[in-house]
Scaffold this active site. Structure first.
Site, short mmCIF file in Angstrom:
data_model
loop_
_atom_site.label_atom_id
_atom_site.label_comp_id
_atom_site.label_asym_id
_atom_site.label_seq_id
_atom_site.Cartn_x
_atom_site.Cartn_y
_atom_site.Cartn_z
N ASP A 36 0.86 -1.20 0.00
CA ASP A 36 0.00 0.00 0.00
C ASP A 36 0.89 1.23 0.00
OD1 ASP A 36 -2.08 2.01 0.80
OD2 ASP A 36 -3.27 0.21 1.15
N TYR A 154 -14.57 5.96 -12.87
CA TYR A 154 -14.60 4.78 -12.00
C TYR A 154 -15.26 3.61 -12.72
CZ TYR A 154 -15.14 2.04 -7.68
OH TYR A 154 -15.08 1.06 -6.72
P1 NAP Z 1 -10.18 2.03 0.87
O1 NAP Z 1 -10.64 1.86 2.27
O2 NAP Z 1 -9.99 3.40 0.34
O3 NAP Z 1 -8.85 1.17 0.67
C1 NAP Z 1 -8.17 1.19 -0.55
C2 NAP Z 1 -6.70 1.21 -0.25
O4 NAP Z 1 -5.98 1.29 -1.49
C3 NAP Z 1 -6.29 2.41 0.58
O5 NAP Z 1 -5.37 2.06 1.57
C4 NAP Z 1 -5.68 3.30 -0.47
O6 NAP Z 1 -4.79 4.29 0.01
C5 NAP Z 1 -4.96 2.28 -1.31
N1 NAP Z 1 -4.47 2.85 -2.55
C6 NAP Z 1 -4.96 3.90 -3.26
N2 NAP Z 1 -4.17 4.18 -4.29
C7 NAP Z 1 -3.14 3.29 -4.24
C8 NAP Z 1 -1.99 3.07 -5.03
N3 NAP Z 1 -1.70 3.85 -6.09
N4 NAP Z 1 -1.15 2.05 -4.70
C9 NAP Z 1 -1.41 1.27 -3.64
N5 NAP Z 1 -2.47 1.45 -2.83
C10 NAP Z 1 -3.33 2.44 -3.13
O7 NAP Z 1 -11.19 1.32 -0.13
P2 NAP Z 1 -12.09 -0.01 -0.03
O8 NAP Z 1 -13.49 0.44 0.09
O9 NAP Z 1 -11.53 -0.97 0.92
O10 NAP Z 1 -11.93 -0.54 -1.52
C11 NAP Z 1 -11.14 -1.65 -1.88
C12 NAP Z 1 -11.49 -2.02 -3.31
O11 NAP Z 1 -12.88 -2.32 -3.41
C13 NAP Z 1 -11.23 -0.89 -4.32
O12 NAP Z 1 -10.72 -1.41 -5.52
C14 NAP Z 1 -12.62 -0.33 -4.56
O13 NAP Z 1 -12.73 0.32 -5.80
C15 NAP Z 1 -13.46 -1.56 -4.45
N6 NAP Z 1 -14.87 -1.31 -4.13
C16 NAP Z 1 -15.22 -0.62 -3.02
C17 NAP Z 1 -16.58 -0.42 -2.75
C18 NAP Z 1 -17.04 0.33 -1.53
O14 NAP Z 1 -18.25 0.63 -1.45
N7 NAP Z 1 -16.22 0.60 -0.54
C19 NAP Z 1 -17.53 -0.93 -3.62
C20 NAP Z 1 -17.12 -1.62 -4.75
C21 NAP Z 1 -15.79 -1.83 -5.00
P3 NAP Z 1 -5.31 5.87 0.07
O15 NAP Z 1 -6.27 5.91 1.18
O16 NAP Z 1 -4.09 6.66 0.27
O17 NAP Z 1 -5.99 6.15 -1.27
#
Ligand code: NAP
Length: 249
Positions: A36, A154
Site C-alpha cells: 500500500d 470509476y
Molecule cells: P479504501 O478503504 O480506500 O482502501 C483502498 C486502499 O488502497 C487504501 O489504503 C488506499 O490508500 C490504497 N491505494 C490507493 N491508491 C493506491 C496506489 N496507487 N497504490 C497502492 N495502494 C493504493 O477502499 P475499499 O473500500 O476498501 O476498496 C477496496 C477495493 O474495493 C477498491 O478497488 C474499490 O474500488 C473496491 N470497491 C469498493 C466499494 C465500496 O463501497 N467501498 C464498492 C465496490 C468496490 P489511500 O487511502 O491513500 O488512497
C-alpha cells in the site's frame, strides 16, 4: 485451515477491505504480504497480524509503478518462498459525472484502478507458474457491471478490470492460474464515506438495493477467501457479485 501453505499478496491492504482480507487470510493459515502507499496504516496491520500469531509483511507499493510491483513480488518470494494468491484490491473512487471529470482525474483513476491490476497480474504470473498455479482475484465493483449517475472514470476503470480478468483466465487457465473478478456493491469503508454522506445519492442507492443496506467489508472478504482457496479450484473467468441484490434487477 482454508489457506494453509498459501502465500498471498494483497494490494491496498493497509485499510478497508484489503486489511480485512489480510487478517482473514492470516487466520486461515496464509502468509500474507500487504502492499500500500499508506505506510503507517500498513505497518499497523502487519504488526497486528504478527502479534496475533499470523505471518505478515508490509511492502510499500504504489500500484501504478511497475518497479514497485517487481519489488513487491520479489520481497514476497524472498520472505515466504512463493506466491499463490494475488488480490488486486487497491483503488480510488472519485465521484464525478462525465463533464465534471478532468483529464488528470481520468488518467489517475485509470492508472490506479486499471493499470495497477494489469501490472500486478503481469508480475505475479511468473511466480505463480513456478508455484504450479495460483489464484488472481481482481476487485472490480458493481460499477464494472452497470453504469451510474455519479461516476464516469470509476465505471470505465472497473469495466476494464472485469474484462482483463477474463482474458487472464483464458490465457493462463491451462497453467492452473485462475483469475476471477469480485463486484461489491456499496460497502462501509472510508472509500464510500463521501457517497454514504451524500443523502440523495445514498437514498437512491438503498432504494435500488433489495436488502436496503450497505455491506460490511467482511462480507466481501469471505467471497475473496473462497476464490483464493482450493475450494474454488474449477472457477475461473467468473464474476462474484456481492451487492445485496442491487444488480439483480
Ligand atoms: P479504501 O478503504 O480506500 O482502501 C483502498 C486502499 O488502497 C487504501 O489504503 C488506499 O490508500 C490504497 N491505494 C490507493 N491508491 C493506491 C496506489 N496507487 N497504490 C497502492 N495502494 C493504493 O477502499 P475499499 O473500500 O476498501 O476498496 C477496496 C477495493 O474495493 C477498491 O478497488 C474499490 O474500488 C473496491 N470497491 C469498493 C466499494 C465500496 O463501497 N467501498 C464498492 C465496490 C468496490 P489511500 O487511502 O491513500 O488512497
Amino acid at each position: 485451515m482454508r489457506l494453509e501453505n498459501k502465500v498471498a499478496l494483497i494490494s491496498g491492504g493497509a485499510r478497508g477491505m484489503g486489511a480485512v482480507e489480510a487478517r482473514l487470510f492470516a487466520r486461515e493459515g496464509a502468509r500474507v504480504v500487504i502492499g500500500d502507499i499508506l505506510e503507517a496504516e500498513g505497518r499497523q496491520v502487519e504488526a497486528q497480524i504478527n502479534e496475533s500469531g499470523g505471518e505478515c509483511l508490509f511492502v510499500y507499493l504504489d500500484v501504478t509503478d511497475e518497479s514497485h510491483w517487481e519489488h513487491a513480488v520479489a520481497a514476497t518470494v524472498a520472505r515466504f518462498g512463493r506466491l499463490d494468491v494475488l488480490v488486486n484490491n487497491a483503488g480510488i473512487f472519485p465521484m464525478a459525472r462525465v463533464e465534471d471529470t478532468t483529464v488528470e482525474s481520468w488518467d489517475q483513476v485509470m492508472d490506479i484502478n486499471a493499470k495497477g491490476v494489469f501490472l500486478g497480474t503481469k508480475h505475479a504470473i511468473p511466480e505463480m507458474r513456478k508455484a504450479g498455479g495460483g489464484s488472481i482475484i481482481n476487485i472490480s465493483s458493481v460499477a464494472g457491471l452497470i453504469g451510474s449517475s455519479h461516476s464516469a472514470s470509476y465505471n470505465a476503470s472497473k469495466g476494464a478490470v472485469r474484462l482483463l480478468t477474463k482474458s487472464t483466465a483464458i490465457q493462463y487457465g491451462s497453467e492452473g492460474i485462475r483469475a476471477n473478478s469480485v463486484h461489491p456493491g456499496l460497502i462501509e469503508t472510508e472509500m464510500s464515506a463521501a457517497m454514504r454522506s451524500d443523502e440523495p445519492v445514498l437514498r437512491r442507492w438503498l432504494a435500488s438495493t433489495p436488502m436496503r443496506l450497505a455491506g460490511q467489508p467482511e462480507e466481501v472478504a469471505y467471497g475473496v477467501l473462497y476464490l483464493a482457496s482450493d475450494e474454488s479450484s474449477f472457477i475461473t473467468g467468473s464474476e462474484l457479485v456481492i451487492d445485496g441484490g442491487t444488480t439483480a434487477q
